[in-house]
Structures are given as structure tokens and as C-alpha cells.
Write a protein that holds these residues in place. Structure first.
Motif, PDB file in Angstrom:
ATOM      1  N   TYR A   1       0.831  -1.199   0.000  1.00 18.02           N
ATOM      2  CA  TYR A   1       0.000   0.000   0.000  1.00 18.02           C
ATOM      3  C   TYR A   1       0.872   1.258   0.000  1.00 18.02           C
ATOM      4  CZ  TYR A   1      -2.831   3.786   1.833  1.00 18.02           C
ATOM      5  OH  TYR A   1      -3.417   5.006   2.022  1.00 18.02           O
ATOM      6  N   HIS A   2       1.871   1.272   0.876  1.00 19.29           N
ATOM      7  CA  HIS A   2       2.712   2.472   0.965  1.00 19.29           C
ATOM      8  C   HIS A   2       3.579   2.666  -0.280  1.00 19.29           C
ATOM      9  CE1 HIS A   2       1.546   4.295   4.684  1.00 19.29           C
ATOM     10  NE2 HIS A   2       1.406   3.087   5.197  1.00 19.29           N
ATOM     11  N   ASP A   3       4.008   1.581  -0.870  1.00 22.23           N
ATOM     12  CA  ASP A   3       4.743   1.697  -2.135  1.00 22.23           C
ATOM     13  C   ASP A   3       3.860   2.328  -3.202  1.00 22.23           C
ATOM     14  OD1 ASP A   3       6.910   0.571  -1.001  1.00 22.23           O
ATOM     15  OD2 ASP A   3       6.747  -1.379  -2.016  1.00 22.23           O
ATOM     16  N   GLN A   4       2.641   1.829  -3.287  1.00 24.14           N
ATOM     17  CA  GLN A   4       1.732   2.335  -4.322  1.00 24.14           C
ATOM     18  C   GLN A   4       1.348   3.788  -4.055  1.00 24.14           C
ATOM     19  OE1 GLN A   4      -1.590  -0.410  -5.389  1.00 24.14           O
ATOM     20  NE2 GLN A   4      -0.316  -1.984  -4.468  1.00 24.14           N
ATOM     21  N   LEU A   5       1.210   4.123  -2.777  1.00 22.58           N
ATOM     22  CA  LEU A   5       0.880   5.506  -2.437  1.00 22.58           C
ATOM     23  C   LEU A   5       2.052   6.435  -2.794  1.00 22.58           C
ATOM     24  CD1 LEU A   5      -1.520   6.977  -1.209  1.00 22.58           C
ATOM     25  CD2 LEU A   5      -0.349   6.876   0.995  1.00 22.58           C
ATOM     26  N   GLY A   6       3.259   5.964  -2.522  1.00 21.49           N
ATOM     27  CA  GLY A   6       4.447   6.743  -2.885  1.00 21.49           C
ATOM     28  C   GLY A   6       4.513   6.962  -4.386  1.00 21.49           C
ATOM     29  N   GLU A   7       4.151   5.939  -5.116  1.00 20.68           N
ATOM     30  CA  GLU A   7       4.107   6.020  -6.582  1.00 20.68           C
ATOM     31  C   GLU A   7       3.078   7.073  -7.043  1.00 20.68           C
ATOM     32  OE1 GLU A   7       4.265   5.132 -10.647  1.00 20.68           O
ATOM     33  OE2 GLU A   7       5.675   4.536  -9.070  1.00 20.68           O
ATOM     34  N   LEU A   8       1.914   7.089  -6.384  1.00 13.97           N
ATOM     35  CA  LEU A   8       0.889   8.083  -6.723  1.00 13.97           C
ATOM     36  C   LEU A   8       1.397   9.502  -6.437  1.00 13.97           C
ATOM     37  CD1 LEU A   8      -2.474   6.549  -5.436  1.00 13.97           C
ATOM     38  CD2 LEU A   8      -1.802   6.969  -7.814  1.00 13.97           C
ATOM     39  N   ALA A   9       2.082   9.669  -5.296  1.00 11.78           N
ATOM     40  CA  ALA A   9       2.623  10.987  -4.955  1.00 11.78           C
ATOM     41  C   ALA A   9       3.627  11.430  -6.015  1.00 11.78           C
ATOM     42  CB  ALA A   9       3.273  10.958  -3.575  1.00 11.78           C
ATOM     43  N   ASP A  10       4.452  10.478  -6.511  1.00 12.21           N
ATOM     44  CA  ASP A  10       5.397  10.809  -7.587  1.00 12.21           C
ATOM     45  C   ASP A  10       4.656  11.273  -8.839  1.00 12.21           C
ATOM     46  OD1 ASP A  10       7.513  10.139  -6.003  1.00 12.21           O
ATOM     47  OD2 ASP A  10       7.824   8.144  -6.882  1.00 12.21           O
ATOM     48  N   GLN A  11       3.570  10.616  -9.131  1.00 20.78           N
ATOM     49  CA  GLN A  11       2.799  10.999 -10.324  1.00 20.78           C
ATOM     50  C   GLN A  11       2.232  12.406 -10.158  1.00 20.78           C
ATOM     51  OE1 GLN A  11      -0.085   8.104 -11.853  1.00 20.78           O
ATOM     52  NE2 GLN A  11       1.096   6.473 -10.922  1.00 20.78           N
ATOM     53  N   LEU A  12       1.723  12.711  -8.968  1.00 24.54           N
ATOM     54  CA  LEU A  12       1.192  14.064  -8.729  1.00 24.54           C
ATOM     55  C   LEU A  12       2.305  15.104  -8.851  1.00 24.54           C
ATOM     56  CD1 LEU A  12      -1.232  13.936  -5.665  1.00 24.54           C
ATOM     57  CD2 LEU A  12      -1.828  14.114  -8.085  1.00 24.54           C
ATOM     58  N   ALA A  13       3.450  14.799  -8.255  1.00 24.18           N
ATOM     59  CA  ALA A  13       4.575  15.737  -8.304  1.00 24.18           C
ATOM     60  C   ALA A  13       4.978  15.982  -9.757  1.00 24.18           C
ATOM     61  CB  ALA A  13       5.748  15.187  -7.499  1.00 24.18           C
ATOM     62  N   SER A  14       4.981  14.929 -10.534  1.00 26.33           N
ATOM     63  CA  SER A  14       5.346  15.065 -11.942  1.00 26.33           C
ATOM     64  C   SER A  14       4.297  15.903 -12.696  1.00 26.33           C
ATOM     65  CB  SER A  14       5.517  13.660 -12.532  1.00 26.33           C
ATOM     66  OG  SER A  14       5.206  13.656 -13.889  1.00 26.33           O
ATOM     67  N   MET A  15       3.031  15.729 -12.337  1.00 27.46           N
ATOM     68  CA  MET A  15       1.986  16.563 -12.963  1.00 27.46           C
ATOM     69  C   MET A  15       2.175  18.048 -12.603  1.00 27.46           C
ATOM     70  SD  MET A  15      -1.637  14.475 -12.839  1.00 27.46           S
ATOM     71  CE  MET A  15      -2.497  15.672 -13.885  1.00 27.46           C
ATOM     72  N   CYS A  16       2.578  18.316 -11.349  1.00 27.69           N
ATOM     73  CA  CYS A  16       2.867  19.699 -10.944  1.00 27.69           C
ATOM     74  C   CYS A  16       3.934  20.301 -11.851  1.00 27.69           C
ATOM     75  CB  CYS A  16       3.380  19.760  -9.506  1.00 27.69           C
ATOM     76  SG  CYS A  16       2.122  19.543  -8.254  1.00 27.69           S
ATOM     77  N   ALA A  17       4.991  19.513 -12.086  1.00 32.39           N
ATOM     78  CA  ALA A  17       6.072  19.999 -12.944  1.00 32.39           C
ATOM     79  C   ALA A  17       5.549  20.266 -14.350  1.00 32.39           C
ATOM     80  CB  ALA A  17       7.203  18.973 -12.979  1.00 32.39           C
ATOM     81  N   MET A  18       4.712  19.365 -14.851  1.00 34.44           N
ATOM     82  CA  MET A  18       4.183  19.526 -16.212  1.00 34.44           C
ATOM     83  C   MET A  18       3.324  20.792 -16.344  1.00 34.44           C
ATOM     84  SD  MET A  18       3.073  15.552 -16.874  1.00 34.44           S
ATOM     85  CE  MET A  18       2.540  15.576 -18.586  1.00 34.44           C
ATOM     86  N   VAL A  19       2.444  21.022 -15.371  1.00 30.69           N
ATOM     87  CA  VAL A  19       1.551  22.185 -15.510  1.00 30.69           C
ATOM     88  C   VAL A  19       2.310  23.485 -15.234  1.00 30.69           C
ATOM     89  CG1 VAL A  19      -0.506  20.827 -14.972  1.00 30.69           C
ATOM     90  CG2 VAL A  19       0.577  22.166 -13.152  1.00 30.69           C
ATOM     91  N   GLY A  20       3.335  23.421 -14.361  1.00 36.97           N
ATOM     92  CA  GLY A  20       4.190  24.594 -14.140  1.00 36.97           C
ATOM     93  C   GLY A  20       4.912  24.963 -15.433  1.00 36.97           C
ATOM     94  N   ASP A  21       5.491  23.957 -16.104  1.00 35.59           N
ATOM     95  CA  ASP A  21       6.175  24.205 -17.383  1.00 35.59           C
ATOM     96  C   ASP A  21       5.196  24.733 -18.427  1.00 35.59           C
ATOM     97  OD1 ASP A  21       8.452  23.285 -16.214  1.00 35.59           O
ATOM     98  OD2 ASP A  21       8.496  21.346 -17.249  1.00 35.59           O
ATOM     99  N   ALA A  22       3.995  24.130 -18.461  1.00 33.73           N
ATOM    100  CA  ALA A  22       3.002  24.562 -19.455  1.00 33.73           C
ATOM    101  C   ALA A  22       2.659  26.034 -19.244  1.00 33.73           C
ATOM    102  CB  ALA A  22       1.743  23.696 -19.363  1.00 33.73           C
ATOM    103  N   MET A  23       2.472  26.439 -17.981  1.00 32.59           N
ATOM    104  CA  MET A  23       2.119  27.834 -17.728  1.00 32.59           C
ATOM    105  C   MET A  23       3.302  28.761 -18.008  1.00 32.59           C
ATOM    106  SD  MET A  23      -0.414  29.613 -17.369  1.00 32.59           S
ATOM    107  CE  MET A  23      -1.800  30.178 -16.392  1.00 32.59           C
ATOM    108  N   GLU A  24       4.508  28.282 -17.740  1.00 33.21           N
ATOM    109  CA  GLU A  24       5.695  29.094 -18.040  1.00 33.21           C
ATOM    110  C   GLU A  24       5.790  29.347 -19.549  1.00 33.21           C
ATOM    111  OE1 GLU A  24       9.556  27.317 -16.919  1.00 33.21           O
ATOM    112  OE2 GLU A  24       9.963  29.277 -15.997  1.00 33.21           O
ATOM    113  N   GLN A  25       5.600  28.282 -20.310  1.00 31.21           N
ATOM    114  CA  GLN A  25       5.677  28.411 -21.763  1.00 31.21           C
ATOM    115  C   GLN A  25       4.509  29.238 -22.312  1.00 31.21           C
ATOM    116  OE1 GLN A  25       8.294  27.080 -23.797  1.00 31.21           O
ATOM    117  NE2 GLN A  25       9.120  27.162 -21.725  1.00 31.21           N
TER     118      GLN A  25
END
Lengths: 222, 222
Positions: free
Chosen positions: B5-29
Motif C-alpha cells: 500500500y505504501h509503495d503504491q501511495l508513494g508512486e501516486l505521490a510521484d505521479q502528482l509531483a510530476s503533474m505539478c512539474a508539467m503544468v508549471g512548465d506549461a504555464m511558463e511556456q
């Protein structure tokens, strides 16, 4: 266990349907406040928004309890998650009605809308309220065909919204920039309200058919 | 089971963090496309939005799987539901960056922004990107204090947004209604982007503390 689950799910559907009625009424009253520059009606919508927020909080809590107690899987799980998403959309619809009422209050006793655009808002208001009520009917009846027809009605909203821009951007526009700014934001509030109503109906279709028709956040192309 | 469970939750948090980076870059561009009237950059943001939508769909699917397989209760359940909500906010942030890029494309080769308001958008863009990146940091570090500071930064965004209106509504405004309409909508896109970033960070705080600070949909008062 299954029976308790279905009872609780039916209860959640009732809560969603009741939220549809609340946000439909809120938008109906907000539009009236806007068209008639009626401060008392605007104030009622503004103070009434807390009830919609509470209804969403209760719906979400009950959905959480159901998940925690029944631990549904597969379609049942998706159904409950759809309820949570739909409740979020409905709260947002309440916020948008609130924004319309606040615009009416901000300009009172002046009217926000010049004569040329009153007809647009009267019609966008009518469609918005109708979309909320049809979403309610979709939740009650799970009528997939009706849910599809909401899309067409929302297209009519989008058309009105586009035409509205051509009116305020026309060289003949004599009401100046402040009025155009108000109308731009108000137009967007109605358009987003419609998008969310369609999203609520689509989530219900998803629950019935197991397939999401198109994508829930569509229509917001401006 | 707990470990999985904790591994999978950590994986989900990584996905969210990566989405933050994507939308930050999108808004910057998107902001770059807007300020420089750069069509190629605008097109890249527009075509890149599908990747953000896909990331959200994957995150939601994985969260559903985790719910179905592990049937978490209490705080664990709320954590997974927070992930689902945060992913929805992040997709919406991507849509808002997309809207900015589309505005730049629509007016190209003309610049959307008159000189008087360029500074506002440059600053709102900077804050928006910073909010997305700080939300990413909150997800990675679960730093509750940092999440609180996002609120202050979002207040600065709201102030800029309000001042922007006073500029376009001023009698000295010489750029006409169409320009004011573009700026009104663009201002709202940045302001909503900020609200959603704060909401993502607050949901993370909720996961850490079990209490939701204030209410997630706040700040959208116009």
C-alpha cells in the motif's frame, strides 16, 4: 451487505439530485437578480451558498463512509467515486451562481446589463437552470438518452456565449470597457455552469453504462 | 499488504509531483507565448496538453486500483481520495495554461497584451509557475509550513488580478473593448490556476495532518 450498499448508494443519489435542485434554483434566482437589479434576491443567493457547500460536504462524507464500510470494488467503487466528483461539480455550480449574484450586488442599484445583452443572459440563464434540472432528472431516472441531449443544450449555451462576445466587441458598443468586463466574466460563469451540469450528467451515464461519454471537462474552449 | 500500500501511495505521490512539474512548465511556456507573441511556443503548449490529460487519467486509474485492491479505510482512504482530487485540479491547471496559449495563438501575429499590462502578466505568470513548483515541493516534502505560505503567494496573485481590472477599467484605457475582454479572461485563467495550486497543496496538508486548512475552493471571489 449488498442491500445496505444499495440503500446507501440510493441515498447518495438522492443527495446529488437535491443538490442539482439547489444549484438550479440558485442560478434561477441569481439571473433574476441580475436582470432586475434586485438586491434582496441577490442577497438571498449569496447567503444561501453555504447550504450548498454543506450539502456537498455531507455528500462527500457519506460517500467516504460508504467506501470505508463497504469497500466496494469494480463498478461499485467507480459509482461512489463518480458521486464524489459530481458533488464537487455541483458545489462549483453553486459558486458560479454566487458570482452572478455578487455581480448584481456590486453594481446595485445600477443594472449590470445594457439592453442589448439582456436577452442573451435571460436565455443563458434559462438554459443553465434547465441543464441543472435535467441533470437532476438523469440522476433520478438514469436516462442515458437524456444525458446525451444535455450536450446539445450545452452547445446552444456555447453558441450564445460566442455571440455575446461579438456583441460586446462590435464597434457599435457604447457602454464602455467596465461594462464589457462585467459581461465577459458573467458570460463565462454561465458557460462554466453548463459545462459542469453536463459533467454531472455524464458521470451518471458512466455509472449506468460503465463508459464515460467523451470527456467530462469538455466544452470549455475559450 | 501495508508495505505494498505504501509503495503504491508513494508512486501516486510521484505521479502528482510530476503533474505539478508539467503544468508549471506549461504555464511558463504559455506566458512566454503570450508575452512574446511566439506562435511556436503556443503550439507546443497546445499540443502538450494531451500528455497532462493522460497523466491525470493514469493517476486516477492507479488510485482506483489501489482502492479496489487494498480497500484502505480511515486516513488511508482519505489520502487516496485526496490524490484523485489533486489530479483533477492539476488537469484543470493544464487546461488553464492551454487557454492562455490559445489566446496567444488566436491573436498572432498581433500581441494580445498592450504595454501597460505586460508587467502584470509577467508577474502573474511568475507567481503561477512558482505556485505549481511549490505545490510539487509540498507533495515531495509534505512540508505543512510551505503549504501555508502558498496561500500568501496566492494572495499576491489575487492583488495583481484586482489591480489589473483597475487598469483596464480606467478612463485612460485606449486599447478598446476587445483587448479588455481578452485581458479579463486571461487574468481569470491565471487567478484560477493559482487557486488550484493552493488547493493541491492543501489536499497534501490534509493527508499529513488529517485536517483540511480552510476550504479548498477558496480565493475565487470575483
Amino acid at each position: 451487505m449488498r442491500e445496505a450498499y444499495h440503500d446507501q448508494l440510493g441515498e447518495l443519489a438522492d443527495q446529488l439530485a437535491s443538490m442539482c435542485a439547489m444549484v438550479g434554483d440558485a442560478m434561477e434566482q441569481a439571473t433574476k437578480a441580475l436582470l432586475d437589479a434586485d438586491l434582496a434576491v441577490a442577497e438571498r443567493v449569496i447567503s444561501g451558498d453555504a447550504k450548498i457547500d454543506d450539502a456537498r460536504a455531507k455528500c462527500e462524507e457519506d460517500a467516504y463512509s460508504l467506501l470505508a464500510l463497504q469497500a466496494p470494488v469494480a463498478t461499485d467503487l467507480r459509482t461512489v467515486l463518480s458521486v464524489i466528483h459530481a458533488a464537487e461539480s455541483l458545489e462549483r455550480m453553486g459558486d458560479l451562481a454566487l458570482h452572478v449574484a455578487k455581480a448584481a450586488r456590486r453594481r446595485h442599484p445600477a443594472a449590470v446589463l445594457p439592453e442589448e445583452v439582456r436577452g442573451y443572459f435571460s436565455e443563458m440563464g434559462r438554459i443553465a437552470v434547465d441543464l441543472a434540472r435535467k441533470a437532476q432528472e438523469v440522476i433520478r431516472t438514469q436516462d442515458v438518452e437524456l444525458a446525451r441531449r444535455l450536450d446539445d443544450e450545452d452547445d446552444a449555451m456555447d453558441d450564445l456565449h460566442r455571440h455575446l462576445f461579438s456583441v460586446i466587441m462590435d464597434k457599435e458598443w457604447t457602454h464602455g470597457v467596465p461594462s464589457a468586463v462585467d459581461i465577459t466574466l458573467l458570460g463565462r460563469f454561465y458557460e462554466r455552469f453548463g459545462d459542469h451540469a453536463v459533467s454531472v450528467a455524464k458521470r451518471t451515464v458512466f455509472v449506468v453504462t460503465g463508459r464515460m461519454p467523451g470527456y467530462a471537462s469538455g466544452g470549455d474552449d475559450l
